[in-house]
Design a protein around this motif. Structure first.
Motif, PDB file in Angstrom:
ATOM      1  N   ARG A 185       0.848  -1.186   0.000  1.00 44.51           N
ATOM      2  CA  ARG A 185       0.000   0.000   0.000  1.00 44.51           C
ATOM      3  C   ARG A 185       0.887   1.240   0.000  1.00 44.51           C
ATOM      4  O   ARG A 185       1.929   1.265   0.657  1.00 44.51           O
ATOM      5  CB  ARG A 185      -0.901   0.011   1.230  1.00 44.51           C
ATOM      6  CG  ARG A 185      -1.887   1.173   1.195  1.00 44.51           C
ATOM      7  CD  ARG A 185      -2.887   1.066   2.299  1.00 44.51           C
ATOM      8  NE  ARG A 185      -2.231   1.207   3.590  1.00 44.51           N
ATOM      9  CZ  ARG A 185      -2.899   1.242   4.742  1.00 44.51           C
ATOM     10  NH1 ARG A 185      -4.220   1.130   4.754  1.00 44.51           N
ATOM     11  NH2 ARG A 185      -2.248   1.374   5.879  1.00 44.51           N
ATOM     12  N   LEU A 186       0.451   2.227  -0.726  1.00 43.71           N
ATOM     13  CA  LEU A 186       1.238   3.445  -0.877  1.00 43.71           C
ATOM     14  C   LEU A 186       0.364   4.628  -0.494  1.00 43.71           C
ATOM     15  O   LEU A 186      -0.766   4.729  -0.942  1.00 43.71           O
ATOM     16  CB  LEU A 186       1.659   3.566  -2.343  1.00 43.71           C
ATOM     17  CG  LEU A 186       2.878   4.391  -2.703  1.00 43.71           C
ATOM     18  CD1 LEU A 186       4.105   3.858  -1.993  1.00 43.71           C
ATOM     19  CD2 LEU A 186       3.068   4.349  -4.205  1.00 43.71           C
ATOM     20  N   THR A 187       0.909   5.487   0.388  1.00 42.11           N
ATOM     21  CA  THR A 187       0.161   6.693   0.741  1.00 42.11           C
ATOM     22  C   THR A 187       0.910   7.880   0.166  1.00 42.11           C
ATOM     23  O   THR A 187       2.037   8.157   0.564  1.00 42.11           O
ATOM     24  CB  THR A 187       0.044   6.825   2.263  1.00 42.11           C
ATOM     25  OG1 THR A 187      -0.487   5.601   2.779  1.00 42.11           O
ATOM     26  CG2 THR A 187      -0.880   7.970   2.632  1.00 42.11           C
ATOM     27  N   ILE A 188       0.304   8.529  -0.802  1.00 36.48           N
ATOM     28  CA  ILE A 188       1.000   9.631  -1.465  1.00 36.48           C
ATOM     29  C   ILE A 188       0.513  10.937  -0.875  1.00 36.48           C
ATOM     30  O   ILE A 188      -0.667  11.291  -0.982  1.00 36.48           O
ATOM     31  CB  ILE A 188       0.735   9.610  -2.977  1.00 36.48           C
ATOM     32  CG1 ILE A 188       1.145   8.255  -3.552  1.00 36.48           C
ATOM     33  CG2 ILE A 188       1.484  10.735  -3.672  1.00 36.48           C
ATOM     34  CD1 ILE A 188       0.793   8.066  -4.990  1.00 36.48           C
ATOM     35  N   GLY A 189       1.400  11.625  -0.205  1.00 35.33           N
ATOM     36  CA  GLY A 189       1.040  12.895   0.425  1.00 35.33           C
ATOM     37  C   GLY A 189       1.676  14.046  -0.310  1.00 35.33           C
ATOM     38  O   GLY A 189       2.246  13.889  -1.377  1.00 35.33           O
ATOM     39  N   LYS A 190       1.608  15.187   0.314  1.00 35.71           N
ATOM     40  CA  LYS A 190       2.122  16.385  -0.333  1.00 35.71           C
ATOM     41  C   LYS A 190       3.651  16.430  -0.284  1.00 35.71           C
ATOM     42  O   LYS A 190       4.298  16.817  -1.239  1.00 35.71           O
ATOM     43  CB  LYS A 190       1.561  17.615   0.376  1.00 35.71           C
ATOM     44  CG  LYS A 190       1.534  18.843  -0.521  1.00 35.71           C
ATOM     45  CD  LYS A 190       0.708  19.936   0.121  1.00 35.71           C
ATOM     46  CE  LYS A 190       0.631  21.146  -0.789  1.00 35.71           C
ATOM     47  NZ  LYS A 190      -0.238  22.189  -0.254  1.00 35.71           N
ATOM     48  N   ASP A 191       4.198  15.995   0.853  1.00 34.32           N
ATOM     49  CA  ASP A 191       5.641  16.134   1.044  1.00 34.32           C
ATOM     50  C   ASP A 191       6.427  14.850   0.838  1.00 34.32           C
ATOM     51  O   ASP A 191       7.603  14.870   0.546  1.00 34.32           O
ATOM     52  CB  ASP A 191       5.934  16.665   2.463  1.00 34.32           C
ATOM     53  CG  ASP A 191       5.174  17.951   2.723  1.00 34.32           C
ATOM     54  OD1 ASP A 191       5.187  18.812   1.820  1.00 34.32           O
ATOM     55  OD2 ASP A 191       4.545  18.070   3.786  1.00 34.32           O
ATOM     56  N   ASN A 192       5.754  13.740   1.053  1.00 34.44           N
ATOM     57  CA  ASN A 192       6.406  12.464   0.775  1.00 34.44           C
ATOM     58  C   ASN A 192       5.361  11.370   0.646  1.00 34.44           C
ATOM     59  O   ASN A 192       4.172  11.626   0.815  1.00 34.44           O
ATOM     60  CB  ASN A 192       7.437  12.112   1.865  1.00 34.44           C
ATOM     61  CG  ASN A 192       6.762  11.974   3.213  1.00 34.44           C
ATOM     62  OD1 ASN A 192       5.558  11.710   3.301  1.00 34.44           O
ATOM     63  ND2 ASN A 192       7.533  12.159   4.282  1.00 34.44           N
ATOM     64  N   ALA A 193       5.853  10.185   0.333  1.00 39.87           N
ATOM     65  CA  ALA A 193       4.932   9.054   0.247  1.00 39.87           C
ATOM     66  C   ALA A 193       5.392   7.989   1.228  1.00 39.87           C
ATOM     67  O   ALA A 193       6.560   7.951   1.597  1.00 39.87           O
ATOM     68  CB  ALA A 193       4.922   8.495  -1.165  1.00 39.87           C
ATOM     69  N   VAL A 194       4.445   7.153   1.646  1.00 43.89           N
ATOM     70  CA  VAL A 194       4.798   6.106   2.588  1.00 43.89           C
ATOM     71  C   VAL A 194       4.370   4.755   2.022  1.00 43.89           C
ATOM     72  O   VAL A 194       3.256   4.611   1.540  1.00 43.89           O
ATOM     73  CB  VAL A 194       4.102   6.341   3.952  1.00 43.89           C
ATOM     74  CG1 VAL A 194       4.359   5.157   4.884  1.00 43.89           C
ATOM     75  CG2 VAL A 194       4.594   7.631   4.576  1.00 43.89           C
ATOM     76  N   LEU A 195       5.289   3.815   2.074  1.00 45.91           N
ATOM     77  CA  LEU A 195       4.980   2.467   1.595  1.00 45.91           C
ATOM     78  C   LEU A 195       4.809   1.544   2.794  1.00 45.91           C
ATOM     79  O   LEU A 195       5.619   1.574   3.715  1.00 45.91           O
ATOM     80  CB  LEU A 195       6.143   1.978   0.726  1.00 45.91           C
ATOM     81  CG  LEU A 195       6.052   0.538   0.220  1.00 45.91           C
ATOM     82  CD1 LEU A 195       4.979   0.409  -0.844  1.00 45.91           C
ATOM     83  CD2 LEU A 195       7.403   0.070  -0.319  1.00 45.91           C
ATOM     84  N   ASP A 196       3.731   0.757   2.810  1.00 48.13           N
ATOM     85  CA  ASP A 196       3.616  -0.302   3.808  1.00 48.13           C
ATOM     86  C   ASP A 196       2.989  -1.526   3.166  1.00 48.13           C
ATOM     87  O   ASP A 196       2.767  -1.550   1.958  1.00 48.13           O
ATOM     88  CB  ASP A 196       2.819   0.183   5.030  1.00 48.13           C
ATOM     89  CG  ASP A 196       1.404   0.552   4.669  1.00 48.13           C
ATOM     90  OD1 ASP A 196       0.770  -0.208   3.898  1.00 48.13           O
ATOM     91  OD2 ASP A 196       0.913   1.613   5.137  1.00 48.13           O
TER      92      ASP A 196
END
Lengths: 510, 505
Positions: free
Chosen positions: A172-183
């Motif tokens: 799962r990938l969370t794409i935000g304004k400043d960075n993205a997070v993979l889990d």
């Protein structure tokens, strides 16, 4: 492996692709037919198959039964699935050749899985809806042999095991304004459903749906994809090693035989699809019944190329019958110019060609012998001088006479127009008797109507005109004595517009 | 939402005009359509296709008559409805043109914007339409239009509009920069596959240490890995993925877009017809020409009219044409003979036009009319268009007639104008006799304008059943009155007239 074109095994694409267009192609307008059928430049590799007409009646019948099988919607659907499956696996193989390292191995694994799955599905499809043709039955058995061989069973088992592990890789990938997070907390919640349930007011189902287009192209992994992949590699190194070992050994799975079969199937389907489209436009299409005694009976036949053209221009097309008994040797066509004679000659030639291809013909019903060779000699425009033209025609006639067989069809269209009528008549007489002696069947379009009276075994067809003094063409050709004058008939009869007929026509609708 | 203005709910398509171009040409419908459309191409086309599809469904014809009566009583609102709907279409078309120019830019961001633009336009259109409908709803008497208005207001009630607003706001927020959660799998060739949007949320203000951590792309939680945007290609990948996700989400509004577009489409076509009829009505009223709604008889093949006139001629000449009155006594054949330029074709056209309009649920150009529903309306007019094939005209004529016989059913209506004139009188008479007798005996009603005196004389002398004979009227000074009256066919000296014309005396 078996071929869809010949009961003799081992037809290769190399052999077919070396063929060139037979001499009669241009006269019968067949290049135009091919151009319409081969809409896509991709299909260009199918072109040589059009030049590969059956040499024997046996072969023509063999092809015809393949074509008949493919008219069955279930079998056709199965074949389409098979073709698509093999095309996809070929694409995977191509991608594996173009990519590097771990991706290369995965594309190769996908090729193996896809390839054998397609073959297996096709075999089981054909098991459930058995074809009737010898070709498809043999093909099914051959493919079944491949798929049940110990080697292949073992190979697929190994491939399947590795593939299962890859199927489990989710993220799962969370794409935000400043960075993205993979889990790795994969979720199948679909945000779209929320909107769709609000605005989806039609009865369509709101299935969860994933993207159809990936933003990352369809070959190489993008930097982000590579990043995700690396995380999985860190977590399961042995699996990736297994993949590499397995795929390193098993390369080039797809055989040229299977590729050839796919190509052959596509040839049949393109032609049959085209003819089915003609049928939808109310142009009859039928399979030829082979006559044993050289009888010809074409009911409502027409020029398929002209039909396509006229229907796109909303112009009418005329259907004609061509009939001759087993003992009759020649069909003599006379009548006014522009009366549909050349079109009829083409219609007949095309019917002979399509029969030899095992494909349906453009007619309402068709019975004719198999013709092993088709010769066309159409009024020559080659050569600048009168002598030049005649010479060119005589050259063609010479080679025809040299090679014609007792199963051949010879079509003459307005031959010897450059000679005087008397000369033309005597040349034609001589030529015809020679050809008939060799056993060929003749179809002669001519302006010398006297020919039609030379033998009781000649059939006379006459292009008709309207009986109102206008000499307007009907493009209908009717079997009747050639008289050299316009054929006149009551138009009312033609359209069945007399009292009795109208009464019957309308009362049938009550 | 289904719109039942033009057709009633259980309407089954029963178009009785298979040869539309022939009807259009032979009855010269263009001036009528031009009057209806007032130069609006769309209205012209909409009215054309409806008028060339007269219905065979009695219930539907009556439904449309009622709807049209309501529309005529409220012309102002019909006009407003049409204008409002057209405006939305103009906006949409302009946007589509603009988008076409932008096709080079396949940037997902641009496509998301366009998709939202379309949504906004449709939404505004819906709101405007709603305003007009609320207004109209207060003025129409209960009936077909009121039913539609009320259904519309229920379907697109305030609560719906509010929810719609919310979603639109949400989408706009996301464009400004929100957080998108996407799940996926490792697919073929190690490419990401089965990507699914889990959620889209507004960005929350981050706590300080998170921001700090993000600079180094370090782990914050177990199993969580930060992807830093410092790497340009990685950040580009993330942006592309986000945009694709947004576009994907925006496509969920597609259904709504489609639904509203479709509603506007249907409504536009239907209102255009009523608007066109209102225009025609106003125009004819302005010239003080009588119009009436015909009585749709439940009997078969009966058609009669009082003071029927040629609408096309009226529009073209701006003068009141002669009118005619005729009755039906189970008449199957109306045989019209008489001098050239005596008003025969005009009579044929007046009846044909009125019958088409009747079966379209429209008003008709006469004082009163009572008519049946015919199962088919056909024309067989002599054609002069192709002079080069002049001598082949009989073939052409019979070719067309053959097509008509192929297509028609018993219970049809056929207008023949100078048929069989392209052959000798003797042959023509024999042909006409056989063909028309066979048609009549199969319940096909025929209006036949002819110069074939031999035929008319025979029919009259032998008292053909269910036949009425009409003649062009002449006054005491032997001048044409352009009226058609019942009477015995007389030899008109047609041949002499022709002789004079071609050879001269």
């Amino acid at each position: 492996m078996t071929s869809l074109f010949s009961p003799v095994k081992g037809l290769s694409f190399e052999m077919v692709s070396a063929l060139t267009a037979p001499d009669y192609f241009d006269d019968l307008n067949l290049p135009e037919y091919i151009n319409v059928v081969l809409e896509e430049p991709d299909d260009a590799e199918l072109r040589p198959y059009f030049y590969y007409a059956s040499k024997t009646k046996n072969e023509a019948a063999y092809r015809q039964s393949v074509a008949k099988d493919l008219c069955d919607p279930d079998i056709r659907a199965a074949v389409n699935r098979f073709i698509l499956g093999i095309i996809v696996s070929r694409r995977y193989q191509m991608l594996s050749e173009k990519t590097e390292s771990v991706q290369k191995w995965k594309w190769r694994l996908d090729t193996i899985v896809q390839y054998y799955d397609s073959i297996e599905l096709f075999c089981s499809d054909l098991q459930q809806m058995p074809p009737k043709s010898e070709a498809l039955l043999t093909l099914r058995d051959e493919l079944n042999k491949i798929i049940t061989s110990a080697d292949v069973v073992n190979l697929r088992k190994q491939a399947g095991d590795i593939n299962d592990e890859f199927e489990k890789m989710k993220f799962r990938l969370t794409i935000g304004k400043d960075n993205a997070v993979l889990d790795f907390d994969y979720s199948d919640d679909d945000y779209c459903n929320e909107i769709r349930s609000e605005f989806l007011r039609s009865e369509e189902s709101a299935d969860s749906h994933s993207f159809t287009e990936s933003p990352f192209g369809d070959m190489n992994v993008s930097p982000l994809e590579n990043f995700i992949l690396e995380q999985f590699m860190k977590r399961n190194r042995p699996l990736f090693r297994n993949l590499e070992t397995f795929c390193g050994i098993n390369r080039n799975i797809i055989t040229t035989e299977v590729s050839d079969i796919v190509r052959e199937f596509r040839f049949y389907l393109l032609n049959l699809d085209y003819m089915a489209r003609m049928k939808v436009k109310n142009f009859p299409i039928t399979f030829t019944k082979f006559s044993e005694d050289r009888e010809v009976n074409l009911d409502d036949c027409y020029d398929i190329v002209l039909a396509e053209k006229n229907s796109s221009e909303n112009k009418e097309i005329v259907f004609n019958d061509i009939m001759k008994s087993g003992t009759e040797t020649a069909i003599i066509v006379t009548g006014p110019n522009q009366g549909g004679k050349t079109t009829l000659a083409r219609s007949f030639g095309q019917a002979a060609y399509f029969t030899a291809m095992g494909l349906p013909v453009a007619a309402n019903s068709a019975k004719m012998p198999f013709f092993d060779r088709i010769y066309t000699l159409f009024a020559s425009m080659t050569g600048n001088t009168v002598e030049g033209r005649l010479e060119h025609e005589l050259d063609l006639i010479k080679s025809t006479l040299d090679s014609v067989s007792k199963e051949s069809l010879v079509i003459f269209n307005e031959l010897f127009t450059s000679a005087s009528t008397v000369d033309a008549l005597s040349m034609m007489r001589d030529l015809m008797s020679r050809l008939i002696a060799k056993g060929a069947i003749l179809f002669v379009v001519t302006h010398t109507f006297e020919l039609a009276y030379d033998s009781d075994n000649y059939v006379s067809l006459v292009a008709t005109v309207v009986e109102d003094g206008s000499f307007r063409r009907t493009f209908r050709l009717i079997r009747k004595p050639a008289d050299g004058v316009a054929y006149a008939n009551s138009i009312v009869d033609k359209y069945k517009l007399d009292y009795e007929h109208i009464k019957v026509r309308l009362s049938n609708k009550r | 939402m289904k719109v039942y203005l033009l057709n009633c709910e259980d309407y089954v398509n029963s178009d009785v005009a298979p040869f539309k171009n022939d009807l259009f040409e032979d009855f010269d419908l263009q001036p009528i359509l031009e009057t209806m459309s007032k130069n609006d191409k769309y209205v012209y086309q909409a009215c054309r296709s409806i008028m060339l599809a007269p219905s065979g469904d009695r219930k539907n014809i009556l439904h449309r008559q009622n709807a049209l009566k309501e529309a005529i009583d409220n012309k102002k609102y019909i006009f407003q409805l049409y204008v409002t709907i057209s405006e939305t279409f103009t906006d949409l078309i302009n946007q589509r043109d603009r988008m076409k120019k932008e096709t080079n830019s396949t940037l997902p961001a641009v496509r998301v914007l366009n998709s939202i633009d379309t949504l906004n336009m449709l939404f505004n259109g819906l709101e405007n339409l709603k305003k007009v409908i609320i207004d109209a709803n207060n003025h129409f008497e209960p009936g077909i239009f009121r039913n539609f208005f009320e259904q519309f207001l229920k379907e697109y009630d305030d609560a719906f509009i509010e929810r719609m607003q919310e979603k639109r706001e949400a989408l706009r927020e996301i464009q400004m920069g929100g957080e998108v959660k996407i799940s996926g799998k490792i697919g073929r060739g190690m490419k990401c596959d089965s990507l699914i949007v889990n959620s889209i949320t507004k960005t929350t203000v981050k706590r300080k240490f998170e921001k700090w951590d993000s600079l180094f792309g370090t782990k914050v939680k177990k199993n969580e890995i930060r992807v830093s945007y410092d790497n340009i290609s990685m950040s580009q990948d993330c942006m592309n993925l986000q945009n694709t996700a947004l576009l994907h989400v925006a496509s969920c509004f597609e259904d709504f877009n489609k639904e509203i577009s479709k509603l506007f489409d249907t409504l536009r076509a239907q209102i255009a017809f009523f608007y066109g009829c209102c225009n025609l009505h106003t125009h004819m009223n302005g010239m003080a020409y009588r119009l009436c709604f015909p009585e749709i008889s439940e009997r078969y093949h009966a058609i009669e009219a009082e003071c029927i006139y040629d609408l096309v001629l009226a529009i073209r000449t701006l003068k009141r044409p002669m009118d005619n009155t005729f009755r039906s006594n189970d008449t199957m054949l109306y045989l019209i003979t008489g001098v050239n330029q005596g008003g025969k074709t005009s009579f044929l056209r007046s009846v044909g036009t009125a019958q088409i309009m009747s079966q379209c649920g429209m008003f008709v150009p006469c004082k009163s009319m009572k008519t049946s529903i015919f199962r088919g309306i056909f024309t067989h007019f002599v054609r002069n268009e192709d002079e080069t094939l002049n001598s082949g005209r009989l073939e052409e004529e019979l070719f067309r007639l053959n097509r008509i016989v192929d297509t028609m059913n018993p219970g049809s209506l056929l207008f023949m104008n100078e048929s069989f004139a392209t052959t000798s009188e003797k042959e023509g008479a024999a042909m006409a006799d056989e063909i028309i007798r066979a048609l009549n005996e199969n319940q096909v009603t025929v209006f036949f304008v002819t110069h074939i005196y031999a035929y008319a004389k025979k029919a009259y002398a032998e008292r053909y059943p269910f036949t009425k004979f009409f003649e062009t009227e002449r006054n005491e000074r032997n001048e044409n009155t352009y009226r058609i009256v019942e009477g015995e066919p007389t030899q008109t000296g047609y041949a002499m007239e022709l002789y004079r014309k071609h050879i001269g005396l």
